[in-house]
Design a protein around this motif. Structure first.
Motif, mmCIF file in Angstrom:
data_model
loop_
_atom_site.group_PDB
_atom_site.id
_atom_site.type_symbol
_atom_site.label_atom_id
_atom_site.label_comp_id
_atom_site.label_asym_id
_atom_site.label_seq_id
_atom_site.Cartn_x
_atom_site.Cartn_y
_atom_site.Cartn_z
ATOM 1 N N LYS A 161 -55.030 -38.393 25.887
ATOM 2 C CA LYS A 161 -54.917 -39.443 26.905
ATOM 3 C C LYS A 161 -56.215 -40.226 27.112
ATOM 4 C CE LYS A 161 -50.698 -38.262 27.919
ATOM 5 N NZ LYS A 161 -49.555 -39.118 27.499
ATOM 6 N N GLY A 162 -57.291 -39.756 26.494
ATOM 7 C CA GLY A 162 -58.561 -40.447 26.648
ATOM 8 C C GLY A 162 -58.708 -41.585 25.642
ATOM 9 N N LYS A 163 -59.944 -42.028 25.443
ATOM 10 C CA LYS A 163 -60.235 -43.139 24.541
ATOM 11 C C LYS A 163 -60.490 -42.611 23.123
ATOM 12 C CE LYS A 163 -61.130 -47.505 23.741
ATOM 13 N NZ LYS A 163 -60.131 -48.563 23.945
ATOM 14 N N THR A 164 -59.939 -43.276 22.132
ATOM 15 C CA THR A 164 -60.224 -42.936 20.733
ATOM 16 C C THR A 164 -60.509 -44.213 19.952
ATOM 17 O OG1 THR A 164 -57.918 -43.091 20.003
ATOM 18 C CG2 THR A 164 -58.663 -40.935 20.795
ATOM 19 N N PHE A 165 -61.466 -44.137 19.044
ATOM 20 C CA PHE A 165 -61.708 -45.247 18.114
ATOM 21 C C PHE A 165 -62.542 -44.757 16.930
ATOM 22 C CE2 PHE A 165 -64.826 -45.661 21.589
ATOM 23 C CZ PHE A 165 -66.038 -45.651 20.904
ATOM 24 N N HIS A 166 -62.423 -45.470 15.831
ATOM 25 C CA HIS A 166 -63.191 -45.213 14.616
ATOM 26 C C HIS A 166 -64.499 -45.987 14.709
ATOM 27 C CE1 HIS A 166 -64.234 -45.213 10.279
ATOM 28 N NE2 HIS A 166 -63.393 -44.215 10.149
ATOM 29 N N SER A 167 -65.519 -45.483 14.050
ATOM 30 C CA SER A 167 -66.823 -46.167 14.123
ATOM 31 C C SER A 167 -66.733 -47.609 13.648
ATOM 32 C CB SER A 167 -67.865 -45.408 13.293
ATOM 33 O OG SER A 167 -67.492 -45.351 11.921
ATOM 34 N N GLN A 168 -65.819 -47.898 12.690
ATOM 35 C CA GLN A 168 -65.681 -49.278 12.205
ATOM 36 C C GLN A 168 -65.072 -50.194 13.265
ATOM 37 O OE1 GLN A 168 -62.617 -50.735 9.472
ATOM 38 N NE2 GLN A 168 -64.222 -51.215 8.000
ATOM 39 N N ILE A 315 -70.444 -28.136 16.434
ATOM 40 C CA ILE A 315 -69.308 -27.216 16.293
ATOM 41 C C ILE A 315 -68.854 -27.215 14.833
ATOM 42 C CG2 ILE A 315 -66.956 -26.699 17.056
ATOM 43 C CD1 ILE A 315 -67.818 -28.565 19.560
ATOM 44 N N THR A 316 -68.859 -26.053 14.216
ATOM 45 C CA THR A 316 -68.519 -25.959 12.795
ATOM 46 C C THR A 316 -67.212 -25.215 12.547
ATOM 47 O OG1 THR A 316 -69.833 -23.934 12.581
ATOM 48 C CG2 THR A 316 -70.954 -26.023 12.141
ATOM 49 N N SER A 317 -66.543 -24.798 13.605
ATOM 50 C CA SER A 317 -65.327 -23.987 13.433
ATOM 51 C C SER A 317 -64.062 -24.808 13.199
ATOM 52 C CB SER A 317 -65.129 -23.082 14.660
ATOM 53 O OG SER A 317 -65.181 -23.825 15.858
ATOM 54 N N GLY A 318 -64.161 -26.125 13.247
ATOM 55 C CA GLY A 318 -62.992 -26.956 12.982
ATOM 56 C C GLY A 318 -62.132 -27.164 14.206
ATOM 57 N N ILE A 319 -61.170 -28.080 14.092
ATOM 58 C CA ILE A 319 -60.301 -28.420 15.223
ATOM 59 C C ILE A 319 -58.898 -27.866 14.961
ATOM 60 C CG2 ILE A 319 -59.304 -30.289 16.585
ATOM 61 C CD1 ILE A 319 -61.695 -32.018 15.683
ATOM 62 N N ARG A 320 -58.428 -27.052 15.890
ATOM 63 C CA ARG A 320 -57.082 -26.497 15.761
ATOM 64 C C ARG A 320 -56.038 -27.413 16.383
ATOM 65 N NH1 ARG A 320 -56.052 -20.971 18.762
ATOM 66 N NH2 ARG A 320 -55.428 -22.360 20.484
ATOM 67 N N GLU A 321 -56.412 -28.037 17.525
ATOM 68 C CA GLU A 321 -55.428 -28.819 18.260
ATOM 69 C C GLU A 321 -56.117 -29.773 19.227
ATOM 70 O OE1 GLU A 321 -51.818 -28.022 21.531
ATOM 71 O OE2 GLU A 321 -53.000 -26.340 20.714
ATOM 72 N N VAL A 322 -55.504 -30.934 19.414
ATOM 73 C CA VAL A 322 -55.941 -31.880 20.441
ATOM 74 C C VAL A 322 -54.891 -31.900 21.540
ATOM 75 C CG1 VAL A 322 -56.508 -34.277 20.970
ATOM 76 C CG2 VAL A 322 -57.189 -33.305 18.780
ATOM 77 N N ARG A 323 -55.346 -31.800 22.774
ATOM 78 C CA ARG A 323 -54.446 -31.891 23.923
ATOM 79 C C ARG A 323 -54.758 -33.166 24.704
ATOM 80 N NH1 ARG A 323 -54.213 -25.516 25.988
ATOM 81 N NH2 ARG A 323 -53.136 -24.730 24.097
ATOM 82 N N ALA A 324 -54.100 -33.338 25.812
ATOM 83 C CA ALA A 324 -54.204 -34.589 26.581
ATOM 84 C C ALA A 324 -55.635 -34.935 26.955
ATOM 85 C CB ALA A 324 -53.337 -34.509 27.828
ATOM 86 N N HIS A 325 -56.439 -33.929 27.287
ATOM 87 C CA HIS A 325 -57.810 -34.197 27.719
ATOM 88 C C HIS A 325 -58.816 -33.231 27.103
ATOM 89 C CE1 HIS A 325 -56.256 -36.980 30.744
ATOM 90 N NE2 HIS A 325 -55.376 -36.058 31.089
#
Length: 514
Positions: A161-168, A315-325
């Motif tokens: 639910k937050g802001k997302t964007f690519h560096s480009q 953080i080097t353990s990787g991303i398992r899941e993205v939630r709303a916040h």
């Protein structure tokens, strides 16, 4: 922002160029200089600049010295720094477009959706995003390999639910001050913008899959006295450019000729980490386990210091899941964030999407590349007559200025057009045997280069075939020599108004990467 000088509607030209970065703009200037005026440049953005227009994230700058990262025919004595920031490079390209009179040929805000070869008419039918069809006898792609952003496959990202964007596509309207920010990726873009945003944010979580090797950046401001010398004694700047070129070119020995040399250069990068990162745990996270050069070598003096600050966690353990916040790593730790910034680079091994370019018999260009992109001398593809690439497959570099390679390919394509004029040719098409032999030799050399033996997995390599489809395995002067003249013996040449082919019936299959 420019006013679009060209009227809307269908156009017919001898040459159509896609893109107005260093490649497309340089090709347009070369055509103008040679007396060719029947050409158009399609640009999906609102002005020239290519990657130097669309990438405007904080800290964006070149990692090749300014005096070499510019056209050889248009030196800039007013660079402010040894490594030019993005706004200056963009302004430089805008200056070149004005000075060399190519603005009337540019059609801004015109995205090309498809290009189809019409065999009967011997021309390319080009359709833009508005559905308007244009035609050209010759089509030249100046789109470049670093133009399509790459996004990782992160489970649940659609629920955030937050802001997302690519560096480009940096959103400058979104205020990062006191925000909790997650940065995904640690490539060339991330190491530039992370130090810029770190002092502003409340917390910065940096998700690192593989650490890059980073060496010191020998950057400094160029003094007013130096600029005066360059303006009044241009040969001094020419000599400096040559010295920089020679210094960078020597690095090809370690990248391509004798990769074991890279172990010596790696000592400098190891010392750089030791100097800037005292914490042994953090230092271990930031130290790569592959030989330097296998992935892109980066330059920075402020990236490591930014990561040592108390509001930063690597953080080097990787991303398992993205939630709303929040993001949950593979260890099950959940971290709340307000914004996610992707510093994950570009789709360099898949530069042209399916459904865009169709050659003879309606064949999609992607289907012509089952093992990843390949071309003859990075410029021509069998089955696609009168189509040329600037910055095509296997023309990228790990050690020197891409502008040098771009100018080499521009010269090759310009000579091809000259021969088409002189011989009154309907079409030119590289013979499959010549393309196959050329790329077999390239891949043989690449197998011995640092990118293959350095022990890493990089974006240089196609994910399906495992072939390096991105880089040139040698000295840039070798590529310059190979592209100095168009070589018609490697092509099928069809004259206007005649069905039979000219040239040799059995094109050369000599293994000639250089």
């Amino acid at each position: 922002m420019y006013e679009n000088p060209a009227p809307r509607g269908p156009t017919q030209h001898r040459v159509a160029i896609i893109g107005s970065g260093f490649s497309g703009l340089g090709m347009a200037i070369r055509l103008k200089q040679s007396g060719e005026h029947d050409f158009v440049v399609f640009e999906k953005e609102g002005g020239v600049g290519g990657t130097w227009r669309v990438n405007h994230y904080p800290g964006c700058a070149c990692d090749v010295q300014s005096h070499l990262y510019s056209y050889s025919f248009e030196p800039n004595p007013r660079w402010s720094r040894m490594f030019a920031p993005q706004p200056e490079i963009k302004a430089y390209l805008e200056h070149c477009a004005r000075k060399y009179g190519v603005l009337p040929h540019l059609r801004f805000n015109t995205e090309i959706r498809s290009a189809r070869w019409d065999e009967d008419a011997a021309l390319w039918r080009i359709t833009d995003a508005d559905g308007i069809e244009h035609t050209a006898k010759v089509l030249i792609s100046g789109m470049g390999g670093l133009s399509t952003p790459a996004y990782p496959d992160v489970p649940g990202i659609e629920h955030f639910k937050g802001k997302t964007f690519h560096s480009q596509q940096w959103d400058h309207d979104f205020d990062l001050t006191s925000k909790r920010v997650a940065v995904i990726g640690t490539g060339a873009s991330a190491i530039q913008f992370v130090p810029q945003i770190q002092p502003k944010v409340a917390r910065l979580d940096l998700y690192q899959r593989t650490p890059p090797w980073i060496v010191p950046k020998p950057d400094r401001a160029i003094t007013a006295a130096e600029k005066t010398v360059f303006e009044n004694l241009p040969f001094v700047q020419t000599a400096l450019r040559a010295a920089i070129y020679g210094m960078l070119e020597s690095r090809a020995l370690a990248f391509s000729v004798e990769p074991r040399i890279m172990k010596l250069a790696q000592k400098m990068a190891e010392a750089h980490i030791r100097r800037q990162v005292e914490d042994p745990v953090l230092r271990a996270k930031l130290t790569p386990d592959y030989t330097m050069g296998c992935k892109r070598v980066l330059i920075s003096d402020d990236y490591y210091p930014a990561l040592t600050q108390p509001n930063v966690e690597v953080i080097t353990s990787g991303i398992r899941e993205v939630r709303a916040h929040s993001l949950i790593d593979t260890d099950g730790v959940e971290r709340e964030v307000d914004a996610i910034i992707f510093g994950t680079g570009f789709k360099a091994t898949d530069p042209v999407p399916r459904g865009v370019v169709y050659g003879r018999d309606g064949r999609d260009l992607v289907d012509a590349w089952p093992q990843g992109p390949e071309a003859y001398k990075g410029a021509a593809v069998a089955g696609f007559p009168n189509l040329f690439f600037i910055m095509g497959p296997n023309t990228g570099l790990g050690h020197n200025s891409m502008v040098y390679m771009i100018e080499s390919q521009i010269a090759y394509v310009a000579d091809a057009l000259k021969i088409m004029d002189r011989r009154r040719l309907r079409s030119v098409e590289v013979h499959p045997a010549a393309q196959k032999a050329y790329n077999a030799s390239l891949q043989e050399r690449l197998q011995k280069a640092i990118w293959s033996v350095g022990g890493c997995k990089s974006w240089y390599v196609h994910p399906v075939s495992g072939r390096n489809v991105t880089l040139w395995p040698g000295f840039t002067w070798q590529f310059r020599r190979a592209t100095r003249r168009f070589d018609p013996l490697a092509y099928t040449l069809k004259p206007a108004g005649k069905p039979r082919s000219l040239g040799n019936a059995r094109p050369s299959t000599a293994r000639q990467p250089a």
